[in-house]
Design a protein around this motif. Structure first.
Motif, PDB file in Angstrom:
ATOM      1  N   ASP A 192       0.844  -1.189   0.000  1.00 27.71           N
ATOM      2  CA  ASP A 192       0.000   0.000   0.000  1.00 27.71           C
ATOM      3  C   ASP A 192       0.882   1.243   0.000  1.00 27.71           C
ATOM      4  O   ASP A 192       1.204   1.806   1.051  1.00 27.71           O
ATOM      5  CB  ASP A 192      -0.915  -0.016   1.228  1.00 27.71           C
ATOM      6  CG  ASP A 192      -1.975   1.068   1.168  1.00 27.71           C
ATOM      7  OD1 ASP A 192      -1.879   1.950   0.294  1.00 27.71           O
ATOM      8  OD2 ASP A 192      -2.912   1.039   1.994  1.00 27.71           O
ATOM      9  N   TYR A 193       1.276   1.659  -1.202  1.00 30.46           N
ATOM     10  CA  TYR A 193       2.213   2.766  -1.319  1.00 30.46           C
ATOM     11  C   TYR A 193       1.619   4.102  -0.876  1.00 30.46           C
ATOM     12  O   TYR A 193       2.359   5.040  -0.590  1.00 30.46           O
ATOM     13  CB  TYR A 193       2.717   2.875  -2.757  1.00 30.46           C
ATOM     14  CG  TYR A 193       3.557   1.685  -3.174  1.00 30.46           C
ATOM     15  CD1 TYR A 193       4.913   1.637  -2.906  1.00 30.46           C
ATOM     16  CD2 TYR A 193       2.965   0.595  -3.810  1.00 30.46           C
ATOM     17  CE1 TYR A 193       5.682   0.539  -3.264  1.00 30.46           C
ATOM     18  CE2 TYR A 193       3.724  -0.512  -4.179  1.00 30.46           C
ATOM     19  CZ  TYR A 193       5.074  -0.535  -3.901  1.00 30.46           C
ATOM     20  OH  TYR A 193       5.828  -1.627  -4.252  1.00 30.46           O
ATOM     21  N   ASN A 194       0.302   4.184  -0.819  1.00 27.28           N
ATOM     22  CA  ASN A 194      -0.330   5.450  -0.433  1.00 27.28           C
ATOM     23  C   ASN A 194      -0.553   5.576   1.068  1.00 27.28           C
ATOM     24  O   ASN A 194      -0.516   6.684   1.614  1.00 27.28           O
ATOM     25  CB  ASN A 194      -1.676   5.613  -1.151  1.00 27.28           C
ATOM     26  CG  ASN A 194      -1.514   5.769  -2.646  1.00 27.28           C
ATOM     27  OD1 ASN A 194      -0.600   6.447  -3.103  1.00 27.28           O
ATOM     28  ND2 ASN A 194      -2.390   5.135  -3.409  1.00 27.28           N
ATOM     29  N   ASN A 195      -0.789   4.437   1.735  1.00 20.50           N
ATOM     30  CA  ASN A 195      -1.193   4.511   3.137  1.00 20.50           C
ATOM     31  C   ASN A 195      -0.284   3.789   4.123  1.00 20.50           C
ATOM     32  O   ASN A 195      -0.481   3.898   5.332  1.00 20.50           O
ATOM     33  CB  ASN A 195      -2.613   3.948   3.288  1.00 20.50           C
ATOM     34  CG  ASN A 195      -3.631   4.708   2.461  1.00 20.50           C
ATOM     35  OD1 ASN A 195      -3.752   5.929   2.589  1.00 20.50           O
ATOM     36  ND2 ASN A 195      -4.359   4.011   1.598  1.00 20.50           N
ATOM     37  N   THR A 221       4.389   6.742   4.910  1.00 23.33           N
ATOM     38  CA  THR A 221       3.969   8.017   5.513  1.00 23.33           C
ATOM     39  C   THR A 221       4.933   8.489   6.603  1.00 23.33           C
ATOM     40  O   THR A 221       5.122   9.697   6.786  1.00 23.33           O
ATOM     41  CB  THR A 221       2.551   7.904   6.094  1.00 23.33           C
ATOM     42  OG1 THR A 221       2.512   6.856   7.090  1.00 23.33           O
ATOM     43  CG2 THR A 221       1.536   7.582   4.994  1.00 23.33           C
TER      44      THR A 221
END
Length: 207
Positions: free
Chosen positions: A7-10, A15
């Protein structure tokens, strides 16, 4: 073997800008815990459940040549059982002797991973016209050594018998198993293909 979802976004690894600490004796437990959580406590390569207390496990760099370099990153890190990691290291030496580059091995996160790596009755196959990368992955992770094929086949046979005994659907059977004793589940790709269920999404996220 299933495609490993990242999950590269979350992901907190992204992060929080976490990096693998290469210093001798460094503590990478936070990074390892997040990887294990994202993999729902299953070994990335063997698809066996990892008990974080009783099962020795490692943060594994799929391409060890990238380890501790500027190119090492989240996409190269996986949680695996220690015994699996040990065997992979032996294959790394063999591949280097044979001048096989890691660029010539199918990566666990590739979008079409499961289209390229076929599962058929306990074995992993690939189309004759397919890239050599798939064949190299099967060899690299020893996915088709006889004992592993037999373990997958025997697992599926046992589960079919149990489903028949209990007289329930595969979905209900595995839902109950997940709730009662998830350690009894292995070989997620085999379950997915043999019983035609989305076992991955049936397993709840780890809090």
């Amino acid at each position: 073997m299933k495609k490993i979802k990242k999950d590269y976004n979350n992901s907190k690894i992204i992060t929080d800008i976490l990096q693998y600490n290469c210093k001798k004796g460094a503590n990478n437990s936070v990074l390892g815990s997040i990887l294990l959580k994202e993999q729902k406590s299953f070994c990335a390569y063997s698809e066996e459940f990892i008990d974080p207390i009783s099962d020795a496990n490692d943060i594994e760099h799929f391409n060890p040549d990238l380890k501790c370099s500027d190119d090492d990153s989240y996409s190269n890190w996986f949680k695996v059982k220690n015994k699996v990691n040990f065997r992979k290291r032996q294959k790394e030496l063999e591949f280097k002797k044979n001048n096989i580059s890691f660029d010539d091995i199918l990566q666990p996160c590739e979008n079409d991973f499961e289209e390229k790596l076929k599962y058929i009755v306990g074995q992993y196959r690939f189309e004759e016209s397919s890239e050599v990368k798939v064949k190299n992955l099967i060899d690299f992770l020893e996915l088709n050594i006889p004992e592993k094929i037999e373990q997958r086949r025997n697992f599926i046979i046992r589960k079919r018998k149990e489903i028949e005994i209990f007289g329930v659907s595969p979905e209900d059977f595995f839902s109950t198993l997940i709730e009662d004793d998830i350690t009894q589940i292995s070989y997620l790709r085999a379950i997915q293909e043999e019983f035609k269920i989305d076992i991955w999404n049936m397993i709840p996220e780890i809090e």
